[in-house]
Design a protein around this motif. Sequence first.
Motif, PDB file in Angstrom:
ATOM      1  N   GLY A 163     -24.945 -84.139  11.221  1.00 24.21           N
ATOM      2  CA  GLY A 163     -24.383 -82.873  10.748  1.00 24.21           C
ATOM      3  C   GLY A 163     -23.083 -83.051   9.997  1.00 24.21           C
ATOM      4  N   ASP A 164     -22.442 -84.212  10.144  1.00 25.45           N
ATOM      5  CA  ASP A 164     -21.227 -84.515   9.389  1.00 25.45           C
ATOM      6  C   ASP A 164     -21.642 -84.822   7.939  1.00 25.45           C
ATOM      7  OD1 ASP A 164     -18.997 -85.861   8.167  1.00 25.45           O
ATOM      8  OD2 ASP A 164     -18.226 -86.348  10.159  1.00 25.45           O
ATOM      9  N   ARG A 165     -21.096 -84.103   6.987  1.00 26.21           N
ATOM     10  CA  ARG A 165     -21.542 -84.210   5.604  1.00 26.21           C
ATOM     11  C   ARG A 165     -21.235 -85.576   4.984  1.00 26.21           C
ATOM     12  NH1 ARG A 165     -19.862 -78.602   2.716  1.00 26.21           N
ATOM     13  NH2 ARG A 165     -21.379 -79.366   1.193  1.00 26.21           N
ATOM     14  N   ARG A 166     -20.345 -86.325   5.594  1.00 24.93           N
ATOM     15  CA  ARG A 166     -20.045 -87.662   5.085  1.00 24.93           C
ATOM     16  C   ARG A 166     -21.122 -88.670   5.473  1.00 24.93           C
ATOM     17  NH1 ARG A 166     -14.403 -88.321   8.014  1.00 24.93           N
ATOM     18  NH2 ARG A 166     -15.801 -87.537   9.645  1.00 24.93           N
ATOM     19  N   PHE A 167     -21.877 -88.348   6.514  1.00 27.13           N
ATOM     20  CA  PHE A 167     -22.851 -89.281   7.081  1.00 27.13           C
ATOM     21  C   PHE A 167     -24.273 -88.865   6.717  1.00 27.13           C
ATOM     22  CE2 PHE A 167     -19.115 -90.239   9.398  1.00 27.13           C
ATOM     23  CZ  PHE A 167     -19.257 -91.489   9.981  1.00 27.13           C
ATOM     24  N   TYR A 168     -25.040 -89.829   6.202  1.00 31.20           N
ATOM     25  CA  TYR A 168     -26.457 -89.624   5.904  1.00 31.20           C
ATOM     26  C   TYR A 168     -27.235 -90.422   6.952  1.00 31.20           C
ATOM     27  CZ  TYR A 168     -30.829 -89.627   3.174  1.00 31.20           C
ATOM     28  OH  TYR A 168     -32.126 -89.473   2.745  1.00 31.20           O
ATOM     29  N   LEU A 169     -27.640 -89.747   8.031  1.00 29.53           N
ATOM     30  CA  LEU A 169     -28.307 -90.385   9.161  1.00 29.53           C
ATOM     31  C   LEU A 169     -29.756 -89.932   9.226  1.00 29.53           C
ATOM     32  CD1 LEU A 169     -25.513 -89.867  11.883  1.00 29.53           C
ATOM     33  CD2 LEU A 169     -25.814 -91.824  10.334  1.00 29.53           C
ATOM     34  N   GLN A 170     -30.673 -90.887   9.293  1.00 25.27           N
ATOM     35  CA  GLN A 170     -32.106 -90.582   9.342  1.00 25.27           C
ATOM     36  C   GLN A 170     -32.760 -91.403  10.446  1.00 25.27           C
ATOM     37  OE1 GLN A 170     -33.494 -88.221   7.382  1.00 25.27           O
ATOM     38  NE2 GLN A 170     -31.498 -87.850   6.416  1.00 25.27           N
ATOM     39  N   ARG A 171     -33.605 -90.751  11.236  1.00 30.75           N
ATOM     40  CA  ARG A 171     -34.259 -91.431  12.355  1.00 30.75           C
ATOM     41  C   ARG A 171     -35.683 -91.850  12.052  1.00 30.75           C
ATOM     42  NH1 ARG A 171     -34.071 -87.402  17.062  1.00 30.75           N
ATOM     43  NH2 ARG A 171     -34.690 -89.212  18.291  1.00 30.75           N
ATOM     44  N   GLN A 172     -36.253 -91.351  10.952  1.00 32.51           N
ATOM     45  CA  GLN A 172     -37.648 -91.656  10.620  1.00 32.51           C
ATOM     46  C   GLN A 172     -37.722 -92.866   9.679  1.00 32.51           C
ATOM     47  OE1 GLN A 172     -36.365 -88.461  10.116  1.00 32.51           O
ATOM     48  NE2 GLN A 172     -37.063 -87.783  12.133  1.00 32.51           N
ATOM     49  N   ARG A 173     -38.855 -93.553   9.728  1.00 34.82           N
ATOM     50  CA  ARG A 173     -39.088 -94.670   8.818  1.00 34.82           C
ATOM     51  C   ARG A 173     -39.339 -94.152   7.401  1.00 34.82           C
ATOM     52  NH1 ARG A 173     -40.358 -99.648  11.175  1.00 34.82           N
ATOM     53  NH2 ARG A 173     -40.549 -99.606  13.441  1.00 34.82           N
ATOM     54  N   PHE A 174     -38.937 -94.953   6.420  1.00 34.51           N
ATOM     55  CA  PHE A 174     -39.148 -94.602   5.018  1.00 34.51           C
ATOM     56  C   PHE A 174     -39.278 -95.896   4.232  1.00 34.51           C
ATOM     57  CE2 PHE A 174     -36.802 -93.491   0.909  1.00 34.51           C
ATOM     58  CZ  PHE A 174     -37.961 -93.105   0.255  1.00 34.51           C
ATOM     59  N   ALA A 175     -40.445 -96.097   3.603  1.00 36.92           N
ATOM     60  CA  ALA A 175     -40.728 -97.366   2.928  1.00 36.92           C
ATOM     61  C   ALA A 175     -39.739 -97.651   1.797  1.00 36.92           C
ATOM     62  CB  ALA A 175     -42.162 -97.354   2.387  1.00 36.92           C
ATOM     63  N   GLY A 176     -39.224 -96.614   1.167  1.00 36.93           N
ATOM     64  CA  GLY A 176     -38.305 -96.812   0.042  1.00 36.93           C
ATOM     65  C   GLY A 176     -36.848 -96.718   0.417  1.00 36.93           C
ATOM     66  N   TYR A 177     -36.507 -97.082   1.647  1.00 36.03           N
ATOM     67  CA  TYR A 177     -35.128 -96.911   2.111  1.00 36.03           C
ATOM     68  C   TYR A 177     -34.117 -97.775   1.360  1.00 36.03           C
ATOM     69  CZ  TYR A 177     -35.572-101.282   4.711  1.00 36.03           C
ATOM     70  OH  TYR A 177     -35.752-102.591   5.043  1.00 36.03           O
ATOM     71  N   GLN A 178     -34.577 -98.848   0.682  1.00 34.18           N
ATOM     72  CA  GLN A 178     -33.626 -99.655  -0.095  1.00 34.18           C
ATOM     73  C   GLN A 178     -33.008 -98.835  -1.230  1.00 34.18           C
ATOM     74  OE1 GLN A 178     -35.152-103.412  -1.441  1.00 34.18           O
ATOM     75  NE2 GLN A 178     -35.150-104.321   0.602  1.00 34.18           N
ATOM     76  N   SER A 179     -33.743 -97.844  -1.709  1.00 34.72           N
ATOM     77  CA  SER A 179     -33.204 -96.974  -2.767  1.00 34.72           C
ATOM     78  C   SER A 179     -32.066 -96.113  -2.230  1.00 34.72           C
ATOM     79  CB  SER A 179     -34.309 -96.079  -3.336  1.00 34.72           C
ATOM     80  OG  SER A 179     -34.822 -95.208  -2.334  1.00 34.72           O
ATOM     81  N   GLU A 180     -32.032 -95.906  -0.923  1.00 39.58           N
ATOM     82  CA  GLU A 180     -30.924 -95.175  -0.299  1.00 39.58           C
ATOM     83  C   GLU A 180     -29.717 -96.091  -0.108  1.00 39.58           C
ATOM     84  OE1 GLU A 180     -33.454 -92.044   2.481  1.00 39.58           O
ATOM     85  OE2 GLU A 180     -33.131 -94.087   3.203  1.00 39.58           O
ATOM     86  N   ILE A 181     -29.985 -97.348   0.227  1.00 36.11           N
ATOM     87  CA  ILE A 181     -28.892 -98.314   0.433  1.00 36.11           C
ATOM     88  C   ILE A 181     -28.089 -98.503  -0.846  1.00 36.11           C
ATOM     89  CG2 ILE A 181     -28.341-100.721   0.984  1.00 36.11           C
ATOM     90  CD1 ILE A 181     -30.863-100.786   2.734  1.00 36.11           C
ATOM     91  N   VAL A 182     -28.785 -98.639  -1.970  1.00 33.81           N
ATOM     92  CA  VAL A 182     -28.109 -98.918  -3.237  1.00 33.81           C
ATOM     93  C   VAL A 182     -27.324 -97.703  -3.745  1.00 33.81           C
ATOM     94  CG1 VAL A 182     -29.894 -98.259  -4.924  1.00 33.81           C
ATOM     95  CG2 VAL A 182     -28.494-100.323  -5.309  1.00 33.81           C
ATOM     96  N   ARG A 183     -27.519 -96.548  -3.111  1.00 37.08           N
ATOM     97  CA  ARG A 183     -26.745 -95.343  -3.430  1.00 37.08           C
ATOM     98  C   ARG A 183     -25.567 -95.136  -2.488  1.00 37.08           C
ATOM     99  NH1 ARG A 183     -30.661 -90.717  -2.477  1.00 37.08           N
ATOM    100  NH2 ARG A 183     -28.711 -89.550  -2.725  1.00 37.08           N
ATOM    101  N   SER A 184     -25.411 -96.030  -1.492  1.00 37.73           N
ATOM    102  CA  SER A 184     -24.449 -95.805  -0.415  1.00 37.73           C
ATOM    103  C   SER A 184     -23.218 -96.692  -0.544  1.00 37.73           C
ATOM    104  CB  SER A 184     -25.121 -96.052   0.938  1.00 37.73           C
ATOM    105  OG  SER A 184     -26.267 -95.218   1.087  1.00 37.73           O
ATOM    106  N   VAL A 185     -22.089 -96.176  -0.065  1.00 32.72           N
ATOM    107  CA  VAL A 185     -20.816 -96.914  -0.078  1.00 32.72           C
ATOM    108  C   VAL A 185     -20.691 -97.768   1.178  1.00 32.72           C
ATOM    109  CG1 VAL A 185     -18.302 -96.720  -0.124  1.00 32.72           C
ATOM    110  CG2 VAL A 185     -19.701 -95.132  -1.471  1.00 32.72           C
ATOM    111  N   PHE A 186     -20.836 -97.140   2.342  1.00 31.40           N
ATOM    112  CA  PHE A 186     -20.781 -97.840   3.621  1.00 31.40           C
ATOM    113  C   PHE A 186     -22.153 -97.758   4.300  1.00 31.40           C
ATOM    114  CE2 PHE A 186     -16.429 -96.143   3.036  1.00 31.40           C
ATOM    115  CZ  PHE A 186     -15.710 -97.329   3.054  1.00 31.40           C
ATOM    116  N   CYS A 187     -22.603 -98.874   4.881  1.00 30.69           N
ATOM    117  CA  CYS A 187     -23.876 -98.889   5.598  1.00 30.69           C
ATOM    118  C   CYS A 187     -23.648 -99.397   7.018  1.00 30.69           C
ATOM    119  CB  CYS A 187     -24.882 -99.795   4.877  1.00 30.69           C
ATOM    120  SG  CYS A 187     -25.500 -99.103   3.322  1.00 30.69           S
TER     121      CYS A 187
END
Length: 437
Positions: free
Chosen positions: A295-319
């Motif tokens: 619920g914190d807008r700074r955090f993008y937290l997902q509990r489900q699997r997603f085959a294309g999750y690398q596309s989310e990593i390359v958009r992120s500052v901190f992992c």
Amino acid sequence: MRILHKGRQSEKSLFFKYYKWVLWFSFTLYFLTSFFITNKPLPLSKTRVSGSKSSLASRVLFESVNKTRHKSKPKNPAAFKDLKIFVYELPSEYNEDWLSNKRCSNHLFASEVAIHRALMNTYDLRTFDPYEADFFFVPVYVSCNFSTVNGFPAIGHARSLISSAIQLISSNYPFWNRTQGSDHIFVASHDYGACFHAMEDRAIDDGIPDFMKNSIILQTFGVNYKHPCQDVEHVVIPPYIPPESVRNTLEKAPLTGKRDIMVFFRGKMEVHPKNVSGKFYGKKVRTEIWRRYNGDRRFYLQRQRFAGYQSEIVRSVFCLCPLGWAPWSPRLVEFVALGCVPVIIADGIQLPFPSAVKWSEISLTVAERDVGKLGRILEHVAKTNLSTIQKNLWDPAVSKALLFNAHMQEGDATWQVLGSLYKKLDRSYKRSRVSSQ
């Protein structure tokens, strides 16, 4: 007539002498050429299954080896000063047969396959003469037995399979027995290394098998405190991430492109930390992250699997890279390779190849007890030294050091493994014999 007859005899004698010399030279040239062309590894002839058909799996593993025979051989890296490794040719049930399942060579534990492939392709480091070897690599794949219930690697057979391989090589070669395996190398790319169990308490109870305690273990598990599952000569290696997947992602989204997600994590985060096994997964760290920052807008937290999750990593500052059952995670390699600053939350973790990867300059470490302060910590870094960290992280040599390639490249993960082995040459029987003479 006599004079003519003698002349013919002399010519005939000279002809036969010349003919015998040409014949001898031709045979000598033929055998020498045949020797160099057909110089092959010494097989375990007594243990090789006779009449076995060439499987697709076998072709997959050794296809890259055969292709490179017609290319220029890579030079032996000067840094390793003629380091030589002998790779045992074991019957296919120990390695090749497992490759019929494509996951075997691509999942997080697949460094056991990747290192074998790279060594097979590294001609100037690999020797076909075991008597000139410094180290002996034993290629046994134990992570490719996937459970039909949950799909996870089932490694309950690991001890018996490796024990069987050792029995084969020790009964067919003299090299194991002369050192009790101290110059032999195994890969144990599992949660708790050569303890061969995913649950820490069970892994500790089982311990490292006696037959492996003298050897060198290449393992993903590493901590900077005393632990029974690393109480053996070992090298900490990164988990396996297919380099092709990284390249494909970066072709679509460049490393230095827009990063619109501040803090990213996708993975198992239990609302109730005590799961069906009765254990607290990841020491409840992930549960705490979910409770505090969902619920914190700074955090993008997902509990489900997603085959294309690398596309989310390359958009992120901190992992975020919190511990799971074990402290290490394949996410760490993906985060580095895709340019997202790793936030390591795993107390006491030992990271791979510290001489090549300056971890303190490319990542952040947060104590497990300080998860509640994550927001403030990351906000502070974003305002102060984020650009310096990213500059260090985006150096191509950093990600290269953590990725395994089928053909070893200077500076890649296999290169780093060999560099670590070179520092252990005091375990080489051949070198010790030379120095004592």
